[in-house]
Design a protein around this motif. Structure first.
Motif, PDB file in Angstrom:
ATOM      1  N   ALA A   1     -17.876 -48.633  71.294  1.00 41.21           N
ATOM      2  CA  ALA A   1     -18.981 -49.484  70.363  1.00 41.21           C
ATOM      3  C   ALA A   1     -19.073 -50.744  71.020  1.00 41.21           C
ATOM      4  O   ALA A   1     -20.176 -51.437  70.614  1.00 41.21           O
ATOM      5  CB  ALA A   1     -18.576 -49.336  69.097  1.00 41.21           C
ATOM      6  N   VAL A   2     -18.267 -51.399  71.711  1.00 36.24           N
ATOM      7  CA  VAL A   2     -18.247 -52.649  71.954  1.00 36.24           C
ATOM      8  C   VAL A   2     -17.946 -52.776  73.532  1.00 36.24           C
ATOM      9  O   VAL A   2     -17.131 -52.060  74.189  1.00 36.24           O
ATOM     10  CB  VAL A   2     -17.271 -53.413  71.069  1.00 36.24           C
ATOM     11  N   ALA A   3     -18.775 -53.846  74.183  1.00 36.49           N
ATOM     12  CA  ALA A   3     -18.525 -54.074  75.660  1.00 36.49           C
ATOM     13  C   ALA A   3     -18.531 -55.724  75.843  1.00 36.49           C
ATOM     14  O   ALA A   3     -19.211 -56.296  75.350  1.00 36.49           O
ATOM     15  CB  ALA A   3     -19.354 -53.373  76.574  1.00 36.49           C
ATOM     16  N   ASP A   4     -17.631 -56.026  76.955  1.00 36.19           N
ATOM     17  CA  ASP A   4     -17.963 -57.512  77.252  1.00 36.19           C
ATOM     18  C   ASP A   4     -19.170 -57.852  77.749  1.00 36.19           C
ATOM     19  O   ASP A   4     -19.609 -56.950  78.746  1.00 36.19           O
ATOM     20  CB  ASP A   4     -16.696 -57.824  78.389  1.00 36.19           C
ATOM     21  N   GLY A   5     -19.803 -58.691  77.110  1.00 35.00           N
ATOM     22  CA  GLY A   5     -20.855 -59.358  77.742  1.00 35.00           C
ATOM     23  C   GLY A   5     -22.524 -58.616  77.626  1.00 35.00           C
ATOM     24  O   GLY A   5     -23.126 -59.086  78.058  1.00 35.00           O
TER      25      GLY A   5
ATOM     26  N   PRO B   1     -25.047 -56.725  74.759  1.00 37.31           N
ATOM     27  CA  PRO B   1     -25.442 -56.961  73.556  1.00 37.31           C
ATOM     28  C   PRO B   1     -25.004 -55.578  72.587  1.00 37.31           C
ATOM     29  O   PRO B   1     -24.920 -54.508  73.526  1.00 37.31           O
ATOM     30  CB  PRO B   1     -26.849 -56.990  73.323  1.00 37.31           C
ATOM     31  N   MET B   2     -24.758 -55.768  71.568  1.00 38.05           N
ATOM     32  CA  MET B   2     -24.017 -54.748  70.787  1.00 38.05           C
ATOM     33  C   MET B   2     -25.176 -54.461  69.638  1.00 38.05           C
ATOM     34  O   MET B   2     -25.291 -55.246  68.794  1.00 38.05           O
ATOM     35  CB  MET B   2     -22.612 -54.881  69.861  1.00 38.05           C
ATOM     36  N   LEU B   3     -25.593 -53.142  69.671  1.00 37.69           N
ATOM     37  CA  LEU B   3     -26.407 -52.774  68.520  1.00 37.69           C
ATOM     38  C   LEU B   3     -25.693 -52.051  67.428  1.00 37.69           C
ATOM     39  O   LEU B   3     -25.065 -51.126  67.593  1.00 37.69           O
ATOM     40  CB  LEU B   3     -27.533 -51.610  69.245  1.00 37.69           C
ATOM     41  N   ASP B   4     -25.585 -53.048  66.407  1.00 37.37           N
ATOM     42  CA  ASP B   4     -24.775 -52.602  65.218  1.00 37.37           C
ATOM     43  C   ASP B   4     -25.567 -51.937  64.379  1.00 37.37           C
ATOM     44  O   ASP B   4     -26.307 -52.280  63.724  1.00 37.37           O
ATOM     45  CB  ASP B   4     -23.999 -53.702  64.739  1.00 37.37           C
ATOM     46  N   LEU B   5     -25.250 -50.585  64.140  1.00 38.64           N
ATOM     47  CA  LEU B   5     -26.191 -49.780  62.982  1.00 38.64           C
ATOM     48  C   LEU B   5     -25.057 -49.776  61.740  1.00 38.64           C
ATOM     49  O   LEU B   5     -25.751 -48.975  60.771  1.00 38.64           O
ATOM     50  CB  LEU B   5     -26.472 -48.308  63.564  1.00 38.64           C
ATOM     51  N   SER B   6     -24.275 -50.376  61.412  1.00 39.40           N
ATOM     52  CA  SER B   6     -23.478 -50.333  60.238  1.00 39.40           C
ATOM     53  C   SER B   6     -24.161 -50.511  59.103  1.00 39.40           C
ATOM     54  O   SER B   6     -23.702 -50.165  57.956  1.00 39.40           O
ATOM     55  CB  SER B   6     -22.119 -51.054  60.528  1.00 39.40           C
ATOM     56  N   ALA B   7     -25.135 -51.339  59.130  1.00 37.36           N
ATOM     57  CA  ALA B   7     -26.044 -51.843  57.696  1.00 37.36           C
ATOM     58  C   ALA B   7     -26.982 -50.488  57.557  1.00 37.36           C
ATOM     59  O   ALA B   7     -27.371 -50.834  56.200  1.00 37.36           O
ATOM     60  CB  ALA B   7     -26.550 -53.058  57.922  1.00 37.36           C
ATOM     61  N   MET B   8     -27.254 -49.654  58.171  1.00 33.57           N
ATOM     62  CA  MET B   8     -28.235 -48.611  58.051  1.00 33.57           C
ATOM     63  C   MET B   8     -27.501 -47.318  57.250  1.00 33.57           C
ATOM     64  O   MET B   8     -27.148 -46.383  57.957  1.00 33.57           O
ATOM     65  CB  MET B   8     -28.728 -48.117  59.319  1.00 33.57           C
ATOM     66  N   LYS B   9     -27.513 -47.839  55.920  1.00 30.34           N
ATOM     67  CA  LYS B   9     -26.572 -46.553  55.168  1.00 30.34           C
ATOM     68  C   LYS B   9     -27.198 -46.018  54.098  1.00 30.34           C
ATOM     69  O   LYS B   9     -26.675 -45.259  53.248  1.00 30.34           O
ATOM     70  CB  LYS B   9     -25.548 -47.632  54.441  1.00 30.34           C
ATOM     71  N   ALA B  10     -28.742 -45.760  54.152  1.00 36.44           N
ATOM     72  CA  ALA B  10     -29.494 -45.166  53.419  1.00 36.44           C
ATOM     73  C   ALA B  10     -29.138 -43.715  53.339  1.00 36.44           C
ATOM     74  O   ALA B  10     -28.730 -42.981  54.365  1.00 36.44           O
ATOM     75  CB  ALA B  10     -30.930 -45.411  53.743  1.00 36.44           C
ATOM     76  N   ILE B  11     -29.114 -43.074  52.223  1.00 39.60           N
ATOM     77  CA  ILE B  11     -28.921 -41.587  52.160  1.00 39.60           C
ATOM     78  C   ILE B  11     -29.726 -41.068  51.025  1.00 39.60           C
ATOM     79  O   ILE B  11     -29.784 -41.520  49.768  1.00 39.60           O
ATOM     80  CB  ILE B  11     -27.485 -41.091  52.088  1.00 39.60           C
ATOM     81  N   GLU B  12     -30.411 -39.748  51.252  1.00 42.12           N
ATOM     82  CA  GLU B  12     -31.063 -39.118  50.308  1.00 42.12           C
ATOM     83  C   GLU B  12     -30.768 -37.681  50.486  1.00 42.12           C
ATOM     84  O   GLU B  12     -30.741 -37.103  51.230  1.00 42.12           O
ATOM     85  CB  GLU B  12     -32.558 -39.319  50.666  1.00 42.12           C
ATOM     86  N   VAL B  13     -30.299 -37.133  49.222  1.00 42.65           N
ATOM     87  CA  VAL B  13     -29.520 -35.938  49.073  1.00 42.65           C
ATOM     88  C   VAL B  13     -30.713 -35.004  48.157  1.00 42.65           C
ATOM     89  O   VAL B  13     -31.370 -35.513  47.208  1.00 42.65           O
ATOM     90  CB  VAL B  13     -28.599 -35.522  48.249  1.00 42.65           C
TER      91      VAL B  13
ATOM     92  N   ALA C   1     -34.034 -55.069  75.298  1.00 42.35           N
ATOM     93  CA  ALA C   1     -32.843 -54.971  76.375  1.00 42.35           C
ATOM     94  C   ALA C   1     -33.440 -54.181  77.651  1.00 42.35           C
ATOM     95  O   ALA C   1     -33.187 -54.486  78.673  1.00 42.35           O
ATOM     96  CB  ALA C   1     -31.888 -53.875  75.843  1.00 42.35           C
ATOM     97  N   ARG C   2     -34.199 -53.182  77.382  1.00 39.60           N
ATOM     98  CA  ARG C   2     -34.737 -52.538  78.582  1.00 39.60           C
ATOM     99  C   ARG C   2     -35.689 -53.313  79.461  1.00 39.60           C
ATOM    100  O   ARG C   2     -35.670 -53.317  80.615  1.00 39.60           O
ATOM    101  CB  ARG C   2     -35.984 -51.077  78.149  1.00 39.60           C
ATOM    102  N   GLU C   3     -36.634 -54.119  78.910  1.00 42.47           N
ATOM    103  CA  GLU C   3     -37.364 -55.042  79.340  1.00 42.47           C
ATOM    104  C   GLU C   3     -36.521 -56.016  80.244  1.00 42.47           C
ATOM    105  O   GLU C   3     -36.900 -56.670  81.307  1.00 42.47           O
ATOM    106  CB  GLU C   3     -38.466 -56.054  78.449  1.00 42.47           C
ATOM    107  N   ARG C   4     -35.514 -56.484  79.733  1.00 43.24           N
ATOM    108  CA  ARG C   4     -34.619 -57.245  80.436  1.00 43.24           C
ATOM    109  C   ARG C   4     -33.417 -56.844  81.460  1.00 43.24           C
ATOM    110  O   ARG C   4     -32.570 -57.614  81.891  1.00 43.24           O
ATOM    111  CB  ARG C   4     -34.078 -58.483  79.695  1.00 43.24           C
ATOM    112  N   GLY C   5     -33.629 -55.478  81.574  1.00 44.00           N
ATOM    113  CA  GLY C   5     -32.550 -54.852  82.284  1.00 44.00           C
ATOM    114  C   GLY C   5     -31.047 -54.971  81.727  1.00 44.00           C
ATOM    115  O   GLY C   5     -30.019 -55.037  82.574  1.00 44.00           O
ATOM    116  N   MET C   6     -30.816 -55.283  80.545  1.00 41.67           N
ATOM    117  CA  MET C   6     -29.534 -55.287  80.008  1.00 41.67           C
ATOM    118  C   MET C   6     -29.103 -54.046  79.525  1.00 41.67           C
ATOM    119  O   MET C   6     -29.729 -53.004  79.131  1.00 41.67           O
ATOM    120  CB  MET C   6     -29.878 -56.117  78.680  1.00 41.67           C
ATOM    121  N   GLU C   7     -27.631 -53.955  79.589  1.00 40.48           N
ATOM    122  CA  GLU C   7     -27.108 -52.610  79.025  1.00 40.48           C
ATOM    123  C   GLU C   7     -26.767 -53.114  77.569  1.00 40.48           C
ATOM    124  O   GLU C   7     -26.597 -54.481  77.398  1.00 40.48           O
ATOM    125  CB  GLU C   7     -25.866 -52.303  79.774  1.00 40.48           C
ATOM    126  N   ILE C   8     -26.697 -51.950  76.610  1.00 42.69           N
ATOM    127  CA  ILE C   8     -26.226 -52.486  75.352  1.00 42.69           C
ATOM    128  C   ILE C   8     -25.073 -51.298  74.800  1.00 42.69           C
ATOM    129  O   ILE C   8     -25.097 -50.056  75.536  1.00 42.69           O
ATOM    130  CB  ILE C   8     -27.421 -52.037  74.350  1.00 42.69           C
TER     131      ILE C   8
END
Ligand SMILES: Cc1cc2nc3c(=O)[nH]c(=O)nc-3n(C[C@H](O)[C@H](O)[C@H](O)COP(=O)(O)OP(=O)(O)OC[C@H]3O[C@@H](n4cnc5c(N)ncnc54)[C@H](O)[C@@H]3O)c2cc1C
Length: 485
Positions: free
Chosen positions: A83-87, A89-101, A63-70
């Motif tokens: 979390a979301v904007a018209d036009g 790209p959305m960087l969706d982190l919802s699948a990153m659910k690792a947890i170590e206790v 996104a940085r290289e192409r001057g895009m907002e995210i």
């Protein structure tokens, strides 16, 4: 120079990205762009659902290289819809659910896609917990980065007070570790400054032993609302740190536990939760029962996970929402009277006014130790307008704003950043940080001088004097920076 995004132009993205790319028109697109507040109906150019830190690095650099907002999506609970904007790209982190206790060290290393229900379940396996949001589906990421209040804050501090370290992908596409010893300025800013400083790909939390709790819901008819809030104030004044206290002016749900004559009626509910033994809890709550005997008493011993589910289910899916809030230095008679009247005149039966007792461990931390300025506020006033999609928003947002104004004389100076509505403007964001705002703007200038991360409660970078280099603010001697790979 900004370039447009097509499937062909994302070949470069595809090569360094092991997650999912979801395009407008794809079957999953509408589900993936939806956030908790159904009033937010925005169409991102692309949804990049990351599976790893490497994926996050790829998206930020692309996104940085192409001057895009995210936009950045954690749990999707920002009522303002950040979390979301018209036009964009959305960087969706919802699948990153690792947890170590680590039960011996009493720490947890948690992925940014976790929601509080999931983090609580993992830490409670070991009888441990950290301060988290009171609705299980709220994301740990956005909540922690904005401060984090909940049932445990009087005992264990805010969520951000329990953040020990974070891994962050910065606007220039580097992965940094921020902690007290590594990039301490960035670490300071992350503990309340929101998503302004980078994408956090892992959070390390301090955990506390939390096993026994006693509490639940006490319900009263609305004609006693003022009397009950006086009792709430009295109990709040001398409450031990182990006692969490919420008051809510709400409509009673049509639930089996609610006496039939109260269903659908405006009522006042208190949620006290005592973290300790049954005897201690009984003693702590006795003055409240004497001052204001309830018509509905659903208190008792419960696990921490049950505590954390007490207010789940209060919001039906598909509803439209608007939040506004104020830190209060006191709850005087005038405020009580005005809030009771405001609740009675609410434009929607689903709208609620919540008052939370602050103080305890939160107030023991100096106001400039983290961006969270209002450490000495006695209460958080949270006004949550909620209405059916068929109703126009105007009356509901106007009701919420007017309700906040009735308590203005008791304001500590601003509101909670995590409850700021999208239309409330830069002045409210500035006020939310009080005397910490200028330092946040300086750190923003050091880590994100171009304001790449701006789809958030934005803190624009401070103007830099002369040609001072980026990252000059308190840069850690050891750096802790890893080269881009
Ligand atoms: C029903 C409900 C209950 C709530 N209860 C509480 C409560 O008890 N206590 C409390 O303190 N708050 C509470 N909140 C407010 C909550 O803290 C904020 O809405 C917060 O933004 C939610 O985080 P999220 O990850 O779900 O949000 P998202 O909508 O996913 O993200 C919001 C913003 O946070 C930033 N962000 C998210 N993830 C990252 C990341 N990994 N790196 C960098 N930036 C990121 C971005 O700027 C993003 O736009 C509640 C909100 C709701 C709707």
């Amino acid at each position: 120079m900004m370039t447009s995004l097509t499937r062909a132009t994302t070949d470069r993205l595809r090569t360094g990205f092991a997650g999912e790319l979801i395009w407008p028109g794809d079957e999953e697109y509408d589900t993936a762009r939806a956030v908790w507040n159904a009033a937010i109906d925005r169409r991102p150019a692309l949804i990049a659902r990351a599976h790893s830190t490497a994926d996050v690095l790829t998206v930020v650099r692309f996104a940085r290289e192409r001057g895009m907002e995210i936009s950045i999506r954690g749990g999707g609970h920002s009522a303002a819809g950040h979390a979301v904007a018209d036009g964009a790209p959305m960087l969706d982190l919802s699948a990153m659910k690792a947890i170590e206790v680590d039960p011996a060290a009493r720490t947890a290393v948690a992925g940014p896609g976790l929601v509080w229900r999931e983090l609580d379940a993992a830490t409670q396996e070991f009888g441990l917990a950290t301060t988290g949001g009171v609705v299980g589906s709220t994301g740990i990421a956005g909540l922690t980065l904005g401060g984090g209040i909940g049932f445990l804050d009087r005992l264990a501090g805010l969520t951000c007070d329990n953040l020990l370290a974070a891994e962050v992908v910065t606007a220039d596409g580097h992965l940094l570790r921020a902690s007290a010893d590594s990039h301490p300025d960035l670490f300071w800013a992350l503990r309340g400054g929101g998503g302004n400083f980078g994408v956090v790909t892992s959070f390390t939390y301090r955990l506390h032993p939390v096993t026994q709790a006693h509490g639940g819901l006490l319900g009263y008819t609305t004609d006693r609302a003022a009397e009950v809030l006086h009792a709430f104030r009295e109990l709040s004044a001398g409450a031990p740190d182990r006692l969490a206290l919420y008051a809510g002016l709400v409509t009673a749900p049509p639930a089996p536990f609610v006496p039939e004559h109260l269903r659908g009626q405006r009522v006042i509910g208190l949620i006290p939760v005592y973290f300790g033994t049954a005897g201690e809890a009984a003693r702590a709550l006795a003055p409240l029962r004497d001052l204001a005997p309830p018509v509905l008493d659903m208190t008792g011993p419960m696990s921490y996970q049950q505590v954390q589910q007490l207010t789940d289910g209060q919001n039906q899916p598909g509803m439209h929402h608007y939040y506004t809030a104020e830190w209060l230095h006191s709850l005087d008679d005038q405020t009580i009277e005005a809030l009771v009247a405001a609740a009675a005149g609410a434009s929607s039966p689903h709208s609620v006014i919540i008052i939370k007792r602050m103080g305890g461990a939160t107030a023991e931390v100096p106001a400039d130790a983290t961006p969270f300025w209002y450490r000495d506020a006695a209460y958080n006033l949270d006004i949550h307008a909620q209405w059916a999609p068929t109703s126009p928003p105007g009356p509901h947002t106007a009701w919420a704003q007017a309700t906040r104004q009735v308590a203005r004389h008791a304001s500590a100076g601003g509101g909670y950043v995590n409850f700021i509505g999208a239309d409330q403007g830069p002045g409210r964001i500035r006020a939310a940080y009080g005397g910490n705002y200028a330092r946040l703007a300086q750190i923003k200038a050091a880590y994100d001088p171009g304001n790449f991360f701006h789809i958030n409660n934005n803190i624009p970078p401070a103007a830099r004097a002369g040609n001072a280099p980026a990252r000059a603010v308190n840069a850690a001697p050891d750096g802790g920076e890893r080269a881009a790979s």
